[in-house]
Design an enzyme around this catalytic site. Structure first.
Site, PDB file in Angstrom:
ATOM      1  N   TYR A  93      40.228  54.861 118.595  1.00 15.96           N
ATOM      2  CA  TYR A  93      38.713  54.869 117.550  1.00 15.96           C
ATOM      3  C   TYR A  93      38.343  56.005 116.963  1.00 15.96           C
ATOM      4  O   TYR A  93      38.834  57.361 116.808  1.00 15.96           O
ATOM      5  CB  TYR A  93      38.052  55.294 119.121  1.00 15.96           C
ATOM      6  CG  TYR A  93      36.344  55.213 118.533  1.00 15.96           C
ATOM      7  CD1 TYR A  93      36.199  53.990 119.214  1.00 15.96           C
ATOM      8  CD2 TYR A  93      36.041  56.157 118.204  1.00 15.96           C
ATOM      9  CE1 TYR A  93      34.355  53.884 119.283  1.00 15.96           C
ATOM     10  CE2 TYR A  93      34.620  55.610 118.281  1.00 15.96           C
ATOM     11  CZ  TYR A  93      33.795  54.732 118.885  1.00 15.96           C
ATOM     12  OH  TYR A  93      32.171  54.898 118.852  1.00 15.96           O
TER      13      TYR A  93
ATOM     14  N   TRP B 188      35.168  57.347 113.050  1.00 21.04           N
ATOM     15  CA  TRP B 188      34.933  56.853 111.458  1.00 21.04           C
ATOM     16  C   TRP B 188      36.544  56.451 110.792  1.00 21.04           C
ATOM     17  O   TRP B 188      36.562  55.959 109.625  1.00 21.04           O
ATOM     18  CB  TRP B 188      34.113  57.468 111.426  1.00 21.04           C
ATOM     19  CG  TRP B 188      33.166  57.161 112.710  1.00 21.04           C
ATOM     20  CD1 TRP B 188      32.407  57.157 113.089  1.00 21.04           C
ATOM     21  CD2 TRP B 188      31.848  57.240 111.258  1.00 21.04           C
ATOM     22  NE1 TRP B 188      31.346  57.056 113.699  1.00 21.04           N
ATOM     23  CE2 TRP B 188      30.508  56.614 112.601  1.00 21.04           C
ATOM     24  CE3 TRP B 188      31.007  57.354 109.903  1.00 21.04           C
ATOM     25  CZ2 TRP B 188      29.693  56.160 111.725  1.00 21.04           C
ATOM     26  CZ3 TRP B 188      30.349  57.158 109.053  1.00 21.04           C
ATOM     27  CH2 TRP B 188      29.190  56.369 110.357  1.00 21.04           C
TER      28      TRP B 188
HETATM   29  P1  PGD Z   1      35.582  62.291 113.248  1.00 24.81           P
HETATM   30  O1  PGD Z   1      35.170  63.216 113.293  1.00 24.81           O
HETATM   31  O2  PGD Z   1      34.679  61.463 112.050  1.00 24.81           O
HETATM   32  O3  PGD Z   1      35.047  61.413 114.448  1.00 24.81           O
HETATM   33  O4  PGD Z   1      34.520  60.205 116.220  1.00 24.81           O
HETATM   34  P2  PGD Z   1      35.552  60.061 115.274  1.00 24.81           P
HETATM   35  O5  PGD Z   1      36.094  60.330 116.023  1.00 24.81           O
HETATM   36  O6  PGD Z   1      34.923  59.119 114.718  1.00 24.81           O
HETATM   37  O7  PGD Z   1      37.427  61.670 113.107  1.00 24.81           O
HETATM   38  C1  PGD Z   1      37.666  61.532 112.138  1.00 24.81           C
HETATM   39  C2  PGD Z   1      38.741  61.958 111.706  1.00 24.81           C
HETATM   40  O8  PGD Z   1      40.120  60.533 111.293  1.00 24.81           O
HETATM   41  C3  PGD Z   1      39.260  63.105 110.970  1.00 24.81           C
HETATM   42  O9  PGD Z   1      40.019  64.201 111.725  1.00 24.81           O
HETATM   43  C4  PGD Z   1      39.908  63.219 110.382  1.00 24.81           C
HETATM   44  O10 PGD Z   1      40.295  63.856 109.152  1.00 24.81           O
HETATM   45  C5  PGD Z   1      40.545  61.604 110.136  1.00 24.81           C
HETATM   46  N1  PGD Z   1      40.728  60.630 108.672  1.00 24.81           N
HETATM   47  C6  PGD Z   1      39.887  60.868 108.108  1.00 24.81           C
HETATM   48  N2  PGD Z   1      40.028  59.748 106.815  1.00 24.81           N
HETATM   49  C7  PGD Z   1      41.289  59.373 107.408  1.00 24.81           C
HETATM   50  C8  PGD Z   1      42.314  58.727 106.895  1.00 24.81           C
HETATM   51  O11 PGD Z   1      42.523  57.394 105.418  1.00 24.81           O
HETATM   52  N3  PGD Z   1      44.032  58.683 107.513  1.00 24.81           N
HETATM   53  C9  PGD Z   1      44.231  59.354 108.639  1.00 24.81           C
HETATM   54  N4  PGD Z   1      45.232  58.644 109.199  1.00 24.81           N
HETATM   55  N5  PGD Z   1      43.467  60.111 109.386  1.00 24.81           N
HETATM   56  C10 PGD Z   1      42.011  60.177 108.788  1.00 24.81           C
HETATM   57  C11 PGD Z   1      32.840  59.561 116.628  1.00 24.81           C
HETATM   58  C12 PGD Z   1      32.231  59.681 118.352  1.00 24.81           C
HETATM   59  O12 PGD Z   1      31.860  60.579 118.601  1.00 24.81           O
HETATM   60  C13 PGD Z   1      31.301  58.525 117.476  1.00 24.81           C
HETATM   61  S1  PGD Z   1      30.986  57.710 116.487  1.00 24.81           S
HETATM   62  C14 PGD Z   1      29.794  59.249 118.646  1.00 24.81           C
HETATM   63  S2  PGD Z   1      28.689  58.332 118.784  1.00 24.81           S
HETATM   64  C15 PGD Z   1      29.503  59.713 120.001  1.00 24.81           C
HETATM   65  N6  PGD Z   1      29.174  60.658 119.726  1.00 24.81           N
HETATM   66  C16 PGD Z   1      28.980  61.958 120.913  1.00 24.81           C
HETATM   67  C17 PGD Z   1      27.982  62.625 121.427  1.00 24.81           C
HETATM   68  O13 PGD Z   1      26.881  62.362 120.893  1.00 24.81           O
HETATM   69  N7  PGD Z   1      27.908  63.573 122.014  1.00 24.81           N
HETATM   70  C18 PGD Z   1      28.941  64.172 121.921  1.00 24.81           C
HETATM   71  N8  PGD Z   1      29.564  64.607 123.012  1.00 24.81           N
HETATM   72  N9  PGD Z   1      30.046  63.906 122.102  1.00 24.81           N
HETATM   73  C19 PGD Z   1      29.839  62.154 121.432  1.00 24.81           C
HETATM   74  N10 PGD Z   1      31.379  62.054 121.050  1.00 24.81           N
HETATM   75  C20 PGD Z   1      31.743  60.825 119.552  1.00 24.81           C
END
Ligand code: PGD
Length: 753
Positions: free
Chosen positions: A97, A99
Site C-alpha cells: 500500500y 502513494w
Molecule cells: P507516502 O509517504 O506517500 O505514504 O501513506 P503512504 O505509505 O502512501 O509513501 C510512499 C513511499 O513510496 C515513500 O517512502 C516514497 O519514497 C516511495 N516511493 C515514491 N516513488 C517511488 C517509486 O517510484 N518506487 C518506489 N519503489 N518507491 C517510491 C499514506 C496513508 O497514510 C494515507 S493515503 C492515509 S489517508 C492515511 N492517513 C492517516 C491519518 O489521517 N492519520 C494517521 N495517523 N495515519 C494515517 N496514515 C495513512
C-alpha cells in the site's frame, strides 16, 4: 516544470496554468540528491549470513551490507523461490500500500502486481487507509461508491445550485494539494471562493476552525472529535419533531425509515436524540443544532463528509447518518443537493472529470484469492490463520512469510508503530524497493534502490490532463526503476519476456500513450503522436459533460433506476447488516460511543484528543527532508498545535518541545499554540519520519513527531475493519533535558561483507 541551465536542472517551477501551485514539489530536486538516498542494493547482515529461515530477526537494528545488483536480484529470486516452495504464493504479501509517485507507468504497485501475478500471485489487501469504513458501508446504503463518486456535483454546479454546504470535517485545502495520478491546476481554492461569491453559505462542523478557508466566512460549529453522528442524529430529531422532513422521498425512495425514526425519537431505546442530548455529547449549544436543522430544510443543502471523520472508532456511522440526513432533508436527488463524500479529501472530488481514461499499465490477474482489509496488517502478521470478521464474512487471516513492499511507507502510515515493529519481525523475509532510507527500508532485509520521478520518463494522468514527466536528473548512485529491477528478477525466475513483453521502458511509454491516443480518437479527439506529446509537455483533455444530478434519475423513478442496495432504495436501515450481528455496527445508523474519545474513562489519564491529518508541507511522508517541510518544524520536531488553555495548563509556550504519549508509545513534537483548535484537542500532521531514540528497543521514544506512535490499531468495526487512527487520546508534557538529535535522514550503519 524543470528549468534547465547548461544541460542540468537549475530549479523546478510551477506550471503557468496552475492558479494555486503547491509548494511541496519545489523540493524534489534537492531531496532526490539528498544523503537520505539509498544508493546501492543493501542486505541486512543477519539475512545475508543466514537466509530467510533464520528465526532471530532483529529488523531495524542490525547493519546492512552493500551488495552488487546481480547478487541482490539473485537473492530476491532465491528468497521468493524458497518461500513459494514451502508455503506457495499464499505465503507472499504483495499488497504494498502507498502513494508512491504520480506517473502511470512507473507506478510502483502496478509494477509489483504485474511481477507477482506472473509469478503465480500474492496475498492482496482490500480497501484503503483513506476511506475504508465509507467504502464498505456505503454499498449497503447507497450502492457502489464508484458509481456515486462520479456523480458528485462539481464546484461549478455547487455555485449554481447549492445554497447551504454543510461540511462535517470542513474542506481543508491542505489535502487538495494532491491527487492520485498527478494534477495540473489546483483549482479548489478559487472554485470555493466562486461558490461563496455566488451566495453559497458554508458551515464547518469540526474541532478545528482551520478546516475550512477563512475567506469563505463559514460558520464554525466546534464539536468534540468524533461526535458527528450524535450531532447528525439531533439534526434528524429536529427535522422529525418539527415536521420538516420529506415524506414523499422517504416513502418512495427509502427503506427503513420507521426503524431510524423510532431510534431517533427514542421509541426503540428510550433515549430521544434531542439537541440537548447531542449538545451534551458534542459539547456545543443545542440552539445551534436546532437552527442548523431548520436552515437545512429551508435551503438546497449539500451535506459533505470529510474522509478523516470515518478514520475513527465506528467510522461507518457518520457515513451512514450523513446519507440519512440528506434523505430526511429531502435534498437527495435534487440538483445541487444530497450528500458528498470526499470534498477536500483530495483535489479530484468536485472538479470536472475528463472525457476518457488513459490506458493503464497492464497488471494481469492474481491467482491467489486470499485478502485482508488493509488496515489490519499488523494483526494479520501477528495472528496468522485466525478468524476475522469482515463485512458479513468470516475470513481466515493469511500466514504471510514474505513481505514485498514497493512504493509505500507503512512505518509512516500504519497505526501503533510499536505494535507494527513487533508484527514486522514475524515474516521470514522483507523485500523493499525505496529511493530513500525510510523506516520501512531500515526495517527490511533486502533494500533495492529505486529512482525518483525526476530520474525517469513517465506519463501522468490525474485531473484530466496528460502530462509528460521528463527525466531531468541522472539516477542517483546505482538507483534503477522498479520496472528495470523486476525485469532482472523475472529473468532469474524465468519469465523476463512475459514481464517485459519485449518492450524497453521507452517502448512501454510509447505503447501506453499510443493506445490512449487511439481510444481518444474513438471518442472523436485527435491527440498528437508520442513525440509531439513529449514536446508539448501537457495536453489538457476536454472535460466530460457535467454529471447528471446525483441520484436525480433514481429520485424521479426509483423502480426504473434502482440503486445497487439490497432493496434498490436508500437503506436507512439494513436487514443485511443487522443479520451480521455486529454489536459495533448495528442495522441502522446509531451513536455508538467511540472506544477512545474525550467522553471515555481513558480521558482521565489521557485528556487530550490527538487528531492527525495529511500534512500541508509534504506528500504524506515524502519530502519530509525537503526545505518546505523542514521550515515548518519546531526545533527540528513536527509541530503539535495546541489550544492556548491546554498549553498554559501545562506551562507550555509556543516553540517548546513536548513529549506526546499514551500507553502505546511516545513522540517528541514542538508546540504551536493555536486558538483555532478547541480545548482538549491537539493536532499533528502525519509524515515525520520515524526516528527512534534507541533503534530496536521496544517502546522507545520517537524523537521526531510521528503521530502513529500513539494512534490505536483497531478496526473501525467488524464490518469494515478500517483504520481508526483518529481515535487517539494522549497526554502532553514538557520535554526536559537535552534534545536528542534527528537521525532519520542519515543512512543506517553499513558494514563490509
Ligand atoms: P507516502 O509517504 O506517500 O505514504 O501513506 P503512504 O505509505 O502512501 O509513501 C510512499 C513511499 O513510496 C515513500 O517512502 C516514497 O519514497 C516511495 N516511493 C515514491 N516513488 C517511488 C517509486 O517510484 N518506487 C518506489 N519503489 N518507491 C517510491 C499514506 C496513508 O497514510 C494515507 S493515503 C492515509 S489517508 C492515511 N492517513 C492517516 C491519518 O489521517 N492519520 C494517521 N495517523 N495515519 C494515517 N496514515 C495513512
Amino acid at each position: 516544470m524543470a528549468r534547465m541551465r547548461d544541460g542540468a536542472v537549475a530549479r523546478l517551477e510551477a506550471h503557468p496554468a496552475d492558479p494555486d501551485p503547491s509548494p511541496i514539489g519545489y523540493d524534489m530536486v534537492d531531496v532526490a540528491r539528498s544523503t537520505a538516498r539509498v544508493t546501492q542494493p543493501m542486505v541486512r547482515k543477519a539475512f545475508l549470513d543466514h537466509g530467510p529461515r533464520y528465526a532471530d530477526n532483529r529488523r531495524g537494528l542490525e547493519p546492512f551490507v552493500p551488495v552488487s545488483w546481480s547478487e541482490a536480484t539473485g537473492l530476491v529470486a532465491e528468497t521468493l523461490q524458497s518461500v513459494k516452495a514451502r508455503f506457495g504464493n499464499e505465503g507472499i504479501y504483495g499488497g504494498a500500500y502507498g502513494w508512491s509517485s504520480a506517473g502511470r507507468f512507473h507506478h510502483s504497485q502496478g509494477q509489483l502486481h504485474r511481477f507477482l501475478n506472473l509469478y503465480g500471485g500474492y496475498v492482496d489487501h482490500v480497501d484503503s487507509y483513506s476511506w475504508a469504513a465509507l467504502g464498505v458501508i456505503m454499498p449497503h446504503v447507497l450502492g457502489d461508491m464508484m458509481r456515486v463518486h462520479p456523480e458528485l456535483p462539481t464546484w461549478a454546479e455547487i455555485a449554481k445550485n447549492t445554497q447551504l454546504f454543510v461540511a462535517f470535517g470542513g474542506v481543508p485545502l491542505r489535502n487538495t494539494q494532491v491527487n492520485p495520478g498527478g494534477l495540473l491546476r489546483h483549482s479548489v481554492r478559487d472554485d470555493m471562493k466562486a461558490a461563496r461569491d455566488a451566495g453559497v453559505e458554508f458551515v464547518c462542523i469540526s474541532p478545528a476552525r482551520d478546516d475550512i478557508a477563512a475567506e469563505l466566512g463559514a460558520q464554525w460549529i466546534s464539536i468534540r472529535p468524533h461526535t458527528d453522528t450524535a450531532f447528525m442524529l439531533a439534526l434528524a430529531h429536529v427535522m422529525l419533531t418539527e415536521d420538516r422532513y420529506d415524506r414523499d422521498f422517504l416513502t418512495r425512495c427509502c427503506t427503513g425509515f420507521e426503524t431510524l425514526r423510532d431510534y431517533v425519537l427514542g421509541v426503540s431505546d428510550g433515549v430521544p436524540k434531542t439537541p440537548a442530548w447531542a449538545a451534551n455529547i458534542c459539547d456545543c449549544k443545542p440552539d445551534v443544532i436546532v437552527a442548523l436543522a431548520r436552515r437545512m430544510t429551508e435551503r438546497r443543502t449539500l451535506v459533505s463528509l470529510l474522509w478523516a471523520i470515518q478514520r475513527a472508532d465506528h467510522g461507518e456511522q457518520p457515513c451512514w447518518m450523513a446519507a440519512a440526513l440528506a434523505s430526511l432533508a429531502g435534498s437527495l436527488g435534487k440538483v445541487g443537493g444530497g450528500v458528498g463524500y470526499g470534498y477536500g479529501s483530495v483535489h479530484g472530488y468536485g472538479t470536472a472529470a475528463s472525457r476518457f481514461k488513459a490506458t493503464p499499465f497492464p497488471q494481469g490477474s492474481n491467482a491467489v484469492k486470499t485478502f485482508f482489509p488493509v488496515g489490519r496488517l499488523a494483526d494479520v502478521l501477528l495472528n496468522p490463520r485466525t478468524p476475522m470478521q469482515y463485512n458479513g464474512q468470516t475470513l481466515t487471516t493469511p500466514d504471510i512469510r514474505l513481505i514485498y513492499w514497493v512504493g509505500g511507507n507503512p512505518f509512516h502510515h500504519h497505526q501503533d508503530i510499536n505494535k507494527l515493529i513487533r508484527a514486522w519481525q514475524r515474516p521470514e523475509a522483507v523485500i523493499v524497493h525505496e529511493p530513500f532510507w525510510t523506516a520501512t527500508a531500515r526495517h527490511a532485509d533486502i533494500v533495492l534502490p529505486a529512482t525518483t520521478p525526476l530520474e525517469r520518463d513517465d506519463i501522468a494522468f490525474g485531473d484530466g490532463s496528460l502530462i509528460a514527466s521528463h527525466r531531468v536528473l541522472d539516477p542517483v548512485g546505482q538507483a534503477r526503476s522498479d520496472y528495470a529491477i523486476f525485469a532482472d528478477i523475472a529473468a532469474g525466475l524465468g519469465f523476463r519476456d512475459a514481464f517485459t513483453e519485449g518492450r524497453s521502458e521507452a517502448e512501454w511509454l510509447t505503447h501506453i500513450y499510443e493506445s490512449t491516443r487511439s481510444r481518444a480518437k474513438d471518442s472523436g479527439l485527435d491527440l498528437p503522436d508520442y513525440a509531439g506529446f513529449r514536446r508539448a509537455g501537457v495536453i489538457e483533455l476536454p472535460q466530460a459533460p457535467p454529471p447528471p444530478t446525483m441520484f436525480g434519475a433514481f429520485r424521479a423513478d426509483p423502480a426504473a433506476h434502482p440503486l445497487g442496495t439490497e432493496s434498490g432504495k436508500v437503506q436507512l436501515a439494513s436487514a443485511r447488516i443487522a443479520s451480521f450481528g455486529y454489536d459495533d455496527c448495528p442495522g441502522h445508523p446509531a451513536w455508538l460511543e467511540p472506544i477512545e474519545w474525550l467522553g471515555s474513562p481513558r480521558a482521565a489519564t489521557y485528556p487530550i484528543h490527538l487528531l492527525s491529518s495529511q500534512p500541508k508541507t509534504r506528500l504524506h511522508s515524502q519530502y519530509d527532508n525537503g526545505a518546505v517541510s523542514q521550515a515548518s518544524k519546531v526545533q527540528g520536531r513536527e509541530p503539535v498545535a495546541m489550544n492556548p488553555d491546554d498549553a498554559a495548563a501545562r506551562g507550555l509556550d509556543d516553540g517548546d518541545v513536548v513529549r506526546v504519549f499514551n500507553d502505546r508509545g511516545a513522540f517528541l513534537a514542538g508546540v504551536r499554540v493555536n486558538d483555532g483548535l478547541r480545548r482538549g484537542v491537539a493536532h499533528v500532521s502525519t509524515g515525520a519520519w520515524y526516528d527512534p531514540l534507541v533503534p530496536g528497543e521496544p517502546g522507545t521514544l520517537d524523537v521526531h513527531g510521528n503521530p502513529n506512535m500513539v494512534a490505536p490499531d483497531r478496526g473501525t468495526s467488524q464490518l469494515a475493519q478500517g483504520p481508526s487512527a483518529q481515535s487517539a487520546l494522549v497526554q502532553i508534557e514538557k520535554f526536559e533535558g537535552p534534545l536528542p538529535p534527528i537521525r532519520a535522514f542519515i543512512p543506517p550503519a553499513s558494514v563490509p561483507r
